[in-house]
Design a protein around this motif. Structure first.
Motif, PDB file in Angstrom:
ATOM      1  N   VAL A  38       0.853  -1.188   0.000  1.00 26.83           N
ATOM      2  CA  VAL A  38       0.000   0.000   0.000  1.00 26.83           C
ATOM      3  C   VAL A  38       0.887   1.235   0.000  1.00 26.83           C
ATOM      4  N   ASN A  39       0.622   2.141  -0.925  1.00 31.54           N
ATOM      5  CA  ASN A  39       1.339   3.414  -1.003  1.00 31.54           C
ATOM      6  C   ASN A  39       0.355   4.570  -0.862  1.00 31.54           C
ATOM      7  N   GLY A  40       0.882   5.745  -0.568  1.00 34.29           N
ATOM      8  CA  GLY A  40       0.030   6.923  -0.512  1.00 34.29           C
ATOM      9  C   GLY A  40      -0.709   7.153  -1.814  1.00 34.29           C
ATOM     10  N   PHE A  41      -0.078   6.812  -2.925  1.00 39.68           N
ATOM     11  CA  PHE A  41      -0.724   6.928  -4.237  1.00 39.68           C
ATOM     12  C   PHE A  41      -2.002   6.098  -4.280  1.00 39.68           C
ATOM     13  N   ASP A  42      -1.967   4.892  -3.711  1.00 41.92           N
ATOM     14  CA  ASP A  42      -3.149   4.031  -3.717  1.00 41.92           C
ATOM     15  C   ASP A  42      -4.294   4.648  -2.912  1.00 41.92           C
ATOM     16  N   ARG A  43      -3.948   5.263  -1.797  1.00 36.10           N
ATOM     17  CA  ARG A  43      -4.970   5.946  -1.002  1.00 36.10           C
ATOM     18  C   ARG A  43      -5.619   7.059  -1.815  1.00 36.10           C
ATOM     19  N   LYS A  44      -4.805   7.860  -2.487  1.00 37.95           N
ATOM     20  CA  LYS A  44      -5.334   8.964  -3.285  1.00 37.95           C
ATOM     21  C   LYS A  44      -6.211   8.441  -4.421  1.00 37.95           C
ATOM     22  N   ALA A  45      -5.763   7.380  -5.079  1.00 42.93           N
ATOM     23  CA  ALA A  45      -6.540   6.814  -6.180  1.00 42.93           C
ATOM     24  C   ALA A  45      -7.884   6.309  -5.684  1.00 42.93           C
ATOM     25  N   ALA A  46      -7.891   5.607  -4.566  1.00 42.91           N
ATOM     26  CA  ALA A  46      -9.129   5.044  -4.036  1.00 42.91           C
ATOM     27  C   ALA A  46     -10.089   6.126  -3.567  1.00 42.91           C
ATOM     28  N   ASP A  47      -9.539   7.222  -3.056  1.00 43.05           N
ATOM     29  CA  ASP A  47     -10.373   8.319  -2.553  1.00 43.05           C
ATOM     30  C   ASP A  47     -10.885   9.226  -3.682  1.00 43.05           C
ATOM     31  N   GLY A  48     -10.438   9.002  -4.899  1.00 37.71           N
ATOM     32  CA  GLY A  48     -10.841   9.859  -6.010  1.00 37.71           C
ATOM     33  C   GLY A  48     -10.055  11.148  -6.101  1.00 37.71           C
ATOM     34  N   ALA A  49      -8.958  11.245  -5.322  1.00 40.69           N
ATOM     35  CA  ALA A  49      -8.198  12.494  -5.279  1.00 40.69           C
ATOM     36  C   ALA A  49      -7.400  12.754  -6.547  1.00 40.69           C
ATOM     37  N   LEU A  50      -7.286  11.764  -7.425  1.00 37.06           N
ATOM     38  CA  LEU A  50      -6.510  11.943  -8.647  1.00 37.06           C
ATOM     39  C   LEU A  50      -7.381  12.297  -9.845  1.00 37.06           C
ATOM     40  N   ARG A  51      -8.702  12.421  -9.629  1.00 39.46           N
ATOM     41  CA  ARG A  51      -9.567  12.842 -10.733  1.00 39.46           C
ATOM     42  C   ARG A  51      -9.171  14.250 -11.169  1.00 39.46           C
ATOM     43  N   ARG A  57     -10.115   4.634 -15.727  1.00 36.90           N
ATOM     44  CA  ARG A  57     -10.700   3.734 -16.703  1.00 36.90           C
ATOM     45  C   ARG A  57     -11.308   2.540 -15.970  1.00 36.90           C
ATOM     46  N   TYR A  58     -12.600   2.623 -15.716  1.00 30.67           N
ATOM     47  CA  TYR A  58     -13.271   1.618 -14.887  1.00 30.67           C
ATOM     48  C   TYR A  58     -13.489   0.308 -15.635  1.00 30.67           C
ATOM     49  N   PRO A  59     -13.422  -0.819 -14.911  1.00 31.94           N
ATOM     50  CA  PRO A  59     -13.077  -0.927 -13.499  1.00 31.94           C
ATOM     51  C   PRO A  59     -11.580  -0.688 -13.272  1.00 31.94           C
ATOM     52  N   VAL A  60     -11.273   0.155 -12.302  1.00 38.23           N
ATOM     53  CA  VAL A  60      -9.891   0.477 -11.976  1.00 38.23           C
ATOM     54  C   VAL A  60      -9.360  -0.567 -10.998  1.00 38.23           C
ATOM     55  N   VAL A  61      -8.335  -1.288 -11.394  1.00 37.38           N
ATOM     56  CA  VAL A  61      -7.637  -2.184 -10.473  1.00 37.38           C
ATOM     57  C   VAL A  61      -6.579  -1.363  -9.748  1.00 37.38           C
ATOM     58  N   LEU A  62      -6.634  -1.341  -8.428  1.00 31.80           N
ATOM     59  CA  LEU A  62      -5.707  -0.556  -7.632  1.00 31.80           C
ATOM     60  C   LEU A  62      -4.358  -1.263  -7.501  1.00 31.80           C
ATOM     61  N   GLY A  63      -3.360  -0.526  -7.009  1.00 34.85           N
ATOM     62  CA  GLY A  63      -2.050  -1.097  -6.733  1.00 34.85           C
ATOM     63  C   GLY A  63      -0.985  -0.650  -7.715  1.00 34.85           C
ATOM     64  N   LYS A  64       0.207  -0.333  -7.180  1.00 33.97           N
ATOM     65  CA  LYS A  64       1.349   0.095  -8.000  1.00 33.97           C
ATOM     66  C   LYS A  64       2.516  -0.901  -7.931  1.00 33.97           C
ATOM     67  N   SER A  92      -0.020   6.333 -17.337  1.00 30.15           N
ATOM     68  CA  SER A  92      -0.539   7.707 -17.333  1.00 30.15           C
ATOM     69  C   SER A  92      -2.018   7.748 -16.971  1.00 30.15           C
ATOM     70  N   TYR A  93      -2.588   6.583 -16.715  1.00 30.54           N
ATOM     71  CA  TYR A  93      -4.011   6.475 -16.392  1.00 30.54           C
ATOM     72  C   TYR A  93      -4.187   5.458 -15.279  1.00 30.54           C
ATOM     73  N   LEU A  94      -5.367   5.415 -14.708  1.00 30.54           N
ATOM     74  CA  LEU A  94      -5.714   4.414 -13.704  1.00 30.54           C
ATOM     75  C   LEU A  94      -6.646   3.396 -14.344  1.00 30.54           C
ATOM     76  N   GLY A  95      -6.284   2.160 -14.297  1.00 29.11           N
ATOM     77  CA  GLY A  95      -7.080   1.094 -14.896  1.00 29.11           C
ATOM     78  C   GLY A  95      -6.460  -0.228 -14.546  1.00 29.11           C
ATOM     79  N   ASP A  96      -5.267  -0.484 -15.119  1.00 24.83           N
ATOM     80  CA  ASP A  96      -4.482  -1.650 -14.751  1.00 24.83           C
ATOM     81  C   ASP A  96      -3.855  -1.394 -13.381  1.00 24.83           C
ATOM     82  N   GLY A  97      -3.782  -2.418 -12.571  1.00 26.20           N
ATOM     83  CA  GLY A  97      -3.161  -2.287 -11.262  1.00 26.20           C
ATOM     84  C   GLY A  97      -2.635  -3.620 -10.787  1.00 26.20           C
ATOM     85  N   THR A  98      -1.935  -3.592  -9.666  1.00 22.91           N
ATOM     86  CA  THR A  98      -1.219  -4.786  -9.196  1.00 22.91           C
ATOM     87  C   THR A  98      -1.911  -5.507  -8.051  1.00 22.91           C
TER      88      THR A  98
END
Length: 305
Positions: A38-51, A57-64, A92-98
């Motif tokens: 878990v990284n701070g980036f994942d928190r921001k992505a999950a909270d919608g802070a990166l919109r 690109r839904y469904p967004v798989v989280l994780g870096k 450059s987008y959110l969609g694929d994740g680890t």
């Protein structure tokens, strides 16, 4: 394929087992993921802070972060099926994740071989935090005899920043709450610890009356920290405090390049640094890990089935 996803705008992270397994492109490999973090980036992505800054690109798989074995190769590759690899997705987008059983990586992603002697569970927490810590310390050009203030020393980036600054011969002053957090950063090599909930400026000035040589700005407000610099001092910030805010400040964006990942792995293997893991979660527990991210001492690890 099982994964942790955001299924729509405003949705909470949830576990799904009906996603199609991805296929590697010409410059990619397919990885069977065994570990992540878990990284701070994942928190921001999950909270919608990166919109607004990244396309969801839904469904967004989280994780870096990722560590696992190469399952298939899409074209020509230096890796072979079965190779243990680790790294960071840099899209450059959110969609694929680890946070998934499988992921493709290649092109602009950071990927390196896991050397013999390092477990995948360890490699899975190294990539993003480690690259960010190394880039921060490289930007600060820490030298023997420097006094380095690490603000945000208890997180994954901070834990490594403390260790790398100490290895460079610096006197490390770390910020932490009294109690277990203070013990944690001292164990990593901090010579002095200041309580960031108190008079931070007064505490640091008492330890370094002429100011500190460098600041790793990983948490807190940047301006007061910049005010603690000695003449000619340097500040490297991972949270958006740059030269527009102070002439001595540099903005850092962790770049998990191959050489950086290899250096991290070599340093861990040799015992020069270690990445502390506070808690471990199974894949389905990753949404809970997001809620427990704040206050962790080191990294939160995610394991795949």
């Amino acid at each position: 394929m099982r994964a942790i996803t955001l299924d729509r705008d405003g949705a909470a992270p949830t576990a799904r087992d009906d996603l199609a397994r991805p296929s590697p492109g010409p410059d990619e490999v397919l990885i069977r993921v065994r570990a992540s973090s878990v990284n701070g980036f994942d928190r921001k992505a999950a909270d919608g802070a990166l919109r607004g800054s990244m396309d969801y690109r839904y469904p967004v798989v989280l994780g870096k972060d990722f560590a696992g074995e190469v399952e298939a190769i899409g074209g020509t590759s230096e890796f072979r099926v079965g190779d243990p690899v680790f790294g960071v997705l840099m899209r450059s987008y959110l969609g694929d994740g680890t946070w998934a059983e499988y992921v493709t990586a290649g092109g602009g992603d950071g990927i390196a071989r896991v050397p013999d002697g390092i477990e995948l569970a360890t490699a899975g927490v190294l990539g993003l935090a480690g690259a960010t810590a190394l880039d921060t310390l490289d930007a600060l050009a820490v030298r023997p005899g420097d006094t380095v203030l690490v603000a945000g020393a208890t997180g994954g980036v901070g834990a490594l920043a403390v260790q790398y600054a100490r290895l460079a011969g610096a006197r490390v002053v770390a910020t932490a709450r009294p109690g277990p957090a203070t013990d944690f950063v001292r164990d990593l090599g901090a010579a002095e610890v200041v309580d960031y909930t108190g008079d931070l400026t007064g505490q640091v000035r008492a330890l370094a009356p002429d100011g500190v040589s460098a600041v790793a700005h990983l948490a807190g407000e940047g301006a007061p920290l910049a005010g603690l610099l000695a003449a000619g001092g340097r500040l490297a910030s991972t949270i958006g405090f740059g030269p527009d805010q102070h002439p001595a400040a540099i903005s850092i964006f962790g770049r998990p390049e191959r050489g950086t990942l290899d250096r991290l792995a070599d340093d861990v293997l040799a015992g020069r640094v270690r990445m502390p893991v506070d808690r471990r979660y199974e894949l389905d527990e990753a949404p809970r890990a997001l809620t427990e991210f704040s206050g962790a001492l080191g990294k939160l690890a995610v394991s795949m089935p």
